[in-house]
Design a protein around this motif. Structure first.
Motif, PDB file in Angstrom:
ATOM      1  N   SER A 183       0.847  -1.195   0.000  1.00  0.00           N
ATOM      2  CA  SER A 183       0.000   0.000   0.000  1.00  0.00           C
ATOM      3  C   SER A 183       0.879   1.240   0.000  1.00  0.00           C
ATOM      4  CB  SER A 183      -0.916   0.003   1.221  1.00  0.00           C
ATOM      5  OG  SER A 183      -1.730  -1.140   1.265  1.00  0.00           O
ATOM      6  N   GLU A 189      -3.323  12.523   1.102  1.00  0.00           N
ATOM      7  CA  GLU A 189      -4.636  11.993   0.728  1.00  0.00           C
ATOM      8  C   GLU A 189      -4.649  10.462   0.689  1.00  0.00           C
ATOM      9  OE1 GLU A 189      -4.468  16.172  -0.785  1.00  0.00           O
ATOM     10  OE2 GLU A 189      -3.110  14.458  -0.750  1.00  0.00           O
ATOM     11  N   ASP A 190      -3.517   9.866   0.323  1.00  0.00           N
ATOM     12  CA  ASP A 190      -3.456   8.404   0.250  1.00  0.00           C
ATOM     13  C   ASP A 190      -3.768   7.760   1.597  1.00  0.00           C
ATOM     14  OD1 ASP A 190      -2.785   8.482  -2.427  1.00  0.00           O
ATOM     15  OD2 ASP A 190      -0.629   8.372  -2.058  1.00  0.00           O
ATOM     16  N   LEU A 192      -5.903   8.591   3.726  1.00  0.00           N
ATOM     17  CA  LEU A 192      -7.334   8.539   4.032  1.00  0.00           C
ATOM     18  C   LEU A 192      -7.906   7.144   3.761  1.00  0.00           C
ATOM     19  CD1 LEU A 192      -8.436  11.966   2.494  1.00  0.00           C
ATOM     20  CD2 LEU A 192      -8.335  11.398   4.939  1.00  0.00           C
ATOM     21  N   HIS A 193      -7.201   6.381   2.949  1.00  0.00           N
ATOM     22  CA  HIS A 193      -7.708   5.067   2.529  1.00  0.00           C
ATOM     23  C   HIS A 193      -6.761   3.944   2.965  1.00  0.00           C
ATOM     24  CE1 HIS A 193     -10.299   7.616   0.142  1.00  0.00           C
ATOM     25  NE2 HIS A 193      -9.222   8.158  -0.417  1.00  0.00           N
ATOM     26  N   ARG A 194      -5.989   4.188   4.016  1.00  0.00           N
ATOM     27  CA  ARG A 194      -5.061   3.185   4.517  1.00  0.00           C
ATOM     28  C   ARG A 194      -5.421   2.822   5.958  1.00  0.00           C
ATOM     29  NH1 ARG A 194      -4.260   3.560  -0.180  1.00  0.00           N
ATOM     30  NH2 ARG A 194      -2.263   3.905  -1.286  1.00  0.00           N
ATOM     31  N   PRO A 218     -10.392  10.390   8.388  1.00  0.00           N
ATOM     32  CA  PRO A 218     -11.152   9.376   7.654  1.00  0.00           C
ATOM     33  C   PRO A 218     -12.484   9.058   8.335  1.00  0.00           C
ATOM     34  CG  PRO A 218      -8.869   8.700   7.967  1.00  0.00           C
ATOM     35  CD  PRO A 218      -9.064   9.914   8.798  1.00  0.00           C
ATOM     36  N   ASP A 219     -13.479   8.721   7.515  1.00  0.00           N
ATOM     37  CA  ASP A 219     -14.786   8.359   8.069  1.00  0.00           C
ATOM     38  C   ASP A 219     -14.749   7.021   8.794  1.00  0.00           C
ATOM     39  OD1 ASP A 219     -15.952  10.664   7.059  1.00  0.00           O
ATOM     40  OD2 ASP A 219     -16.405   9.731   5.122  1.00  0.00           O
ATOM     41  N   SER A 220     -13.927   6.110   8.311  1.00  0.00           N
ATOM     42  CA  SER A 220     -13.869   4.779   8.916  1.00  0.00           C
ATOM     43  C   SER A 220     -13.146   4.845  10.255  1.00  0.00           C
ATOM     44  CB  SER A 220     -13.137   3.809   7.986  1.00  0.00           C
ATOM     45  OG  SER A 220     -11.828   4.289   7.724  1.00  0.00           O
TER      46      SER A 220
END
Length: 305
Positions: A183, A189-190, A192-194, A218-220
């Motif tokens: 990953s 920004e990357d 946010l999805h890690r 992040p929302d998660s």
């Protein structure tokens, strides 16, 4: 037979100094009495005797307790460490005089990750000093807990104590080589999805870090969170997520290649998170002076003041 000097005649009773120090610490006569195994009236009597001897008011009394006057604050700063010095002198007189015991207290992660790997170097350089190290997030009381130097984590807000901040500490995004290969990260920004490891102990954590880069967190939810930096770093080493942690604490992981810092110029944050704290009088102890000099050498530059 020598006669007392004028200075010795003006020394206050030790009980009065103990009553003053404990009352200043707790801001409450009843709590001080509890610590000293005295009655509140006995503590109040000692305080009144001390104020009468000095000729100045040391405390302001109110319904919630007591607070130091400016004179009291200065007096506390001046006498800080004296009771501890008595305790150390008594301990040394009753123990092996060939050894001088350096009593250190540290925040757990600093003690475990930074100090422990290096403590043998200090011991080899100073074989006449015995080392006693305890770790917790408490701010211990120097005289009661017999501490020479406390290595604390947090904001440096201890006005009555000497504070030397550890320089060049940064919080940086780091991860294991295996996770980065799977990953990769090239921009904030990357992340946010890690998968992110939340370290609750750091002065800047993920929400503040994202805000500094103009991003919302992040929302998660965070898959893992820890209240100790050494646990967050171990989780990152195992490839469980990206950690925002101190490069100072992670130095051993980084030197072994078990963790990698991501884009240090853009994604790191300077912090002043660790501090060597001690009563001003302790700077005169040879064992403390030698330890501070060794810390300077190990950290590679002078402390900031």
């Amino acid at each position: 037979m020598p006669t007392p000097t004028d200075a010795s005649l003006n020394l206050p009773p030790l009980k009065a100094i103990q009553a003053f120090e404990q009352t200043a610490r707790f801001g409450n006569v009843a709590r001080a009495a509890e610590q000293l195994n005295l009655t509140p009236s006995a503590v109040s009597h000692q305080l009144a005797k001390l104020e009468a001897m000095i000729g100045r008011q040391l405390f302001l009394r109110n319904a919630r307790g007591v607070t130091l006057t400016p004179v009291g604050e200065q007096y506390l700063a001046d006498v800080s460490g004296i009771l501890h010095s008595f305790a150390v002198a008594t301990e040394r007189a009753s123990s092996d005089v060939s050894l001088d015991c350096l009593r250190l207290h540290a925040s757990p992660s600093f003690g475990f990750l930074w100090l422990m790997p290096r403590i043998e170097q200090f011991r080899q350089s100073h074989p006449d000093i015995q080392i006693n190290l305890s770790c917790s997030y408490e701010s211990l009381h120097f005289s009661r807990d017999k501490i020479d130097v406390d290595i604390r984590h947090g904001q440096p807000n201890w006005p009555t104590l000497e504070v030397r901040s550890v320089p060049n500490e940064h919080l940086a995004v780091m991860a294991s080589p295996a996770l980065l290969a799977k990953s990769p990260v090239s921009s904030p920004e990357d992340l946010l999805h890690r998968p992110l490891v939340l370290s609750e102990a750091t002065l800047v954590n993920w929400p503040q870090w994202f805000a500094q880069h103009g991003l919302s967190r992040p929302d998660s939810p965070y898959p893992l969170s820890f209240d100790r930096s050494y646990m967050a770093l171990e989780a990152a080493r195992l490839g469980l997520g990206f950690a925002l942690e101190s490069t100072l604490l992670a130095r051993e992981f980084l030197s072994r290649g078990e963790l990698l810092v991501i884009a240090p110029e853009r994604l790191s944050v300077p912090v002043s998170a660790h501090h060597l704290v001690f009563p001003k009088a302790h700077a005169g102890f040879p064992r403390v002076r030698r330890f501070l000099q060794w810390m300077q050498q190990e950290l590679g530059r002078d402390f900031s003041y």
